[in-house]
Design an enzyme around this catalytic site. Structure first.
Site, mmCIF file in Angstrom:
data_model
loop_
_atom_site.group_PDB
_atom_site.id
_atom_site.type_symbol
_atom_site.label_atom_id
_atom_site.label_comp_id
_atom_site.label_asym_id
_atom_site.label_seq_id
_atom_site.Cartn_x
_atom_site.Cartn_y
_atom_site.Cartn_z
ATOM 1 N N GLY A 56 -31.156 113.055 116.296
ATOM 2 C CA GLY A 56 -30.099 112.209 116.776
ATOM 3 C C GLY A 56 -29.144 111.601 115.739
ATOM 4 N N SER A 57 -28.076 111.292 116.204
ATOM 5 C CA SER A 57 -27.074 110.485 115.356
ATOM 6 C C SER A 57 -27.423 109.284 115.115
ATOM 7 C CB SER A 57 -25.645 111.090 115.802
ATOM 8 O OG SER A 57 -25.518 112.384 115.540
ATOM 9 N N GLY A 58 -26.675 108.589 114.333
ATOM 10 C CA GLY A 58 -26.805 106.948 114.281
ATOM 11 C C GLY A 58 -27.711 106.631 112.945
ATOM 12 N N HIS A 59 -28.148 107.562 111.990
ATOM 13 C CA HIS A 59 -28.932 107.353 110.986
ATOM 14 C C HIS A 59 -28.262 107.458 109.721
ATOM 15 C CE1 HIS A 59 -32.325 107.045 113.638
ATOM 16 N NE2 HIS A 59 -32.106 108.174 114.101
ATOM 17 N N ASP A 112 -37.562 115.933 119.303
ATOM 18 C CA ASP A 112 -37.316 116.852 118.265
ATOM 19 C C ASP A 112 -38.362 117.758 118.035
ATOM 20 O OD1 ASP A 112 -35.009 115.461 116.999
ATOM 21 O OD2 ASP A 112 -36.264 113.865 116.633
ATOM 22 N N HIS A 221 -35.511 103.726 115.488
ATOM 23 C CA HIS A 221 -34.553 103.559 116.804
ATOM 24 C C HIS A 221 -34.798 102.310 117.383
ATOM 25 C CE1 HIS A 221 -35.649 107.677 115.840
ATOM 26 N NE2 HIS A 221 -34.548 108.178 116.040
#
Lengths: 334, 215
Positions: A56-59, A112, A221
């Site tokens: 996922g994005s945001g890391h 994932d 998260h």
């Protein structure tokens, strides 16, 4: 809480971020036309096993900031905190494969694991050799008896570094998988957060927490950890995290370790150095030697307030790979 | 109401599924907040986003309901992402496989299809009943459907009872401790909340079976 973010339309944020990223780093990275996959500019690199990751994005700077020589060849970019779909991972595998096969590096999250697993099967059915290493370094996410249920957090950076260095040396897929798994097995992490991030897609915080509280063992998260307590001092909370990490492997007197103190998004480097100082004191008390230290934001959770401590037990081979130079977009080592 | 289901009805029902998920997007995000990361509505709507296009582009002359469901499933698997893509995608693919070649679904076909749908979730997610997942909604809905069929009830009654079974199943997740997915790391703290996946499964069943009743 009022949401203050420098974005345009929430639904366009990943595309707009990638557009900026590709222009800024056009000497190192390219984007596939058909899928949301970023690839090292010179991939597939002849004579080298491809290293593919994603999530996922945001890391930021994970995952795309680790594209580059000595690190990752291709990244499948998901939506905010959501696994990339099968087709995208499959395209990343194809883009990274130079005929020597591809290693998938991923965190232990059901989304994932399923998407990468199905993409792996799809690529294998077309004759591409694909193996995977799943990172599960977060000691707070499940007891040791159920290690296969643990989340992957900042320890994934260690895997990229080690596997990427070994691939650059020309090692074959079997060897890279074996060493990568050993690096993961030797890696333990634990985090803490006092402030959630706000999800730009929903405008909601990733978790609820009182003004004077913190979540010990938080996931990156914002998943709940093992307990919620009143805020502690830097020394107190660092001691709690570090001891739990040490006891889990367990690390022993005489061991050499790589230390990664990772900011989760909005914790200052000033604070993190104070915390690292305590990690170093504890390691010294245990008779554990620090081989290398990484300090900074390596794997964030948007603007979450908190940090994590990661230790990797070194052996001679892992030391060589950790020390090897790399030229990632946001991770350069000379 | 007819005692069999045409491909037009299935297409209509699939559109209704997407509509119902969109309608409940924010609610699903909210359910996901205490035990996940507040994005279940986003994930599931993304996963189903493309199926309207798949349904609309499915050639008029093709009548095979199994093929339609497989096409829908494949699209969800390949482009859905998150955990939802592989799970719901596999379920639709397996459901399609179970009724491959059928141009009309009889009540017996429907039971078989729904058993395969539930089986797909179980296989891909490696879940058991009581793990606090979407399976806790879907499997009871299959059991209710099967039971109504075996009791010789009408198609309408079968569908209604399947929806009721799904609702009861979804509600049962409130008292369960999660054993799968992100929320499983919460242990006891996951108790007291309806599982967001169980809820999205309910909205799918409510819309899919519901539209078959009304239509």
């Amino acid at each position: 809480m009022k949401v203050k973010k420098f974005i345009n339309q929430p639904e366009n944020l990943i595309e707009e971020m990638l557009e900026g990223f590709v222009i800024a780093n056009q000497n190192k990275v390219k984007r596939l036309e058909t899928e949301r996959v970023l690839v090292r500019k010179d991939a597939p690199v002849t004579g080298k096993v491809g290293i593919v990751t994603g999530g996922g994005s945001g890391h930021k700077p994970a995952f795309i900031g680790y594209i580059g020589r000595g690190l990752v060849d291709a990244v499948a970019v998901g939506d905010i905190f959501a696994a990339p779909p099968v087709q995208r991972v499959y395209e990343a595998i194809k883009a990274a494969d130079a005929g020597k096969g591809v290693l998938l590096c991923l965190g232990n999250y059901s989304g994932d694991v399923m998407n990468f697993g199905m993409a792996q099967e799809l690529a294998q059915s077309e004759g591409i050799e694909v193996e995977s290493v799943i990172v599960n370094d977060d000691v707070a996410s499940s007891p040791k008896e159920r290690m296969d249920n643990r989340r992957g957090v900042a320890g994934e950076v260690i895997l990229w570094k080690v596997a990427g260095a070994l691939a650059e040396e020309g090692a074959d897929l079997k060897k890279i998988k074996e060493v990568g798994e050993r690096a993961v097995f030797n890696t333990r992490s634990m985090g803490v957060a006092h402030t959630p991030c706000i999800l730009p897609t929903t405008g909601k915080p990733s978790f609820q927490i009182g003004e004077e509280e913190m979540e010990i063992g938080v996931g990156h998260h914002g998943e709940p950890g093992i307990k919620r307590t009143k805020m502690m001092s830097a020394d107190e909370v660092t001691e709690l995290l570090t001891r739990q990490v040490l006891e889990d492997l367990p690390f022993q007197r005489g061991d050499e370790v790589t230390v990664l103190v990772n900011g989760l998004g909005s914790t200052s480097l000033l604070e993190m150095y104070i915390c690292f100082r305590k990690v170093a004191q504890i390691l010294s008390d245990y008779g554990i030697k620090i081989h290398r230290t990484y300090m900074g934001e390596f794997f964030t959770s948007l603007e979450m307030g908190g940090f994590s401590v990661t230790l990797t037990k070194m052996d001679e081979e892992l030391k060589r790979l950790i020390d090897a130079p790399c030229d990632g977009i946001h991770f350069v080592q000379h | 109401m007819s005692q069999s289901i045409s491909i037009e009805k299935v297409k209509y029902a699939l559109h209704k599924v997407v509509e119902n998920l969109e309608k409940n997007r924010q609610y699903l995000n909210d359910l996901d907040s205490p035990i996940g990361d507040s994005d279940h509505g986003e994930s599931v709507c993304n996963a189903f986003h493309k199926i309207q296009e798949i349904v609309d582009k499915f050639p008029e002359e093709k009548r095979d309901i199994g093929e339609l469901l497989q096409a829908v499933g494949k699209s969800i698997v390949l482009s859905g992402g998150a955990a939802m893509g592989p799970l719901y995608g596999t379920a639709f693919m397996d459901a399609g496989k179970a009724v491959l070649g059928k141009e009309e679904l009889t009540p017996a076909d429907l039971v078989q299809m729904w058993e395969a749908f539930a089986g797909g979730i179980k296989r891909r997610g490696q879940v058991e009943l009581g793990d606090k997942t979407m399976y806790d909604t879907i499997y009871p809905s299959f059991l209710a459907l099967q039971k109504a069929y075996e009791e010789g009830k009408s198609l309408k009654e079968m569908l209604r009872e399947a929806i009721e079974g799904a609702q009861e199943g979804m509600e049962s997740t409130k008292d369960l401790v999660s054993k799968r997915g992100r929320s499983s790391r919460l242990g006891e703290r996951s108790r007291g909340h309806i599982d967001p996946g169980a809820a999205s499964s309910y909205f799918i069943i409510e819309a899919f079976f519901g539209s078959l009743i009304d239509n």
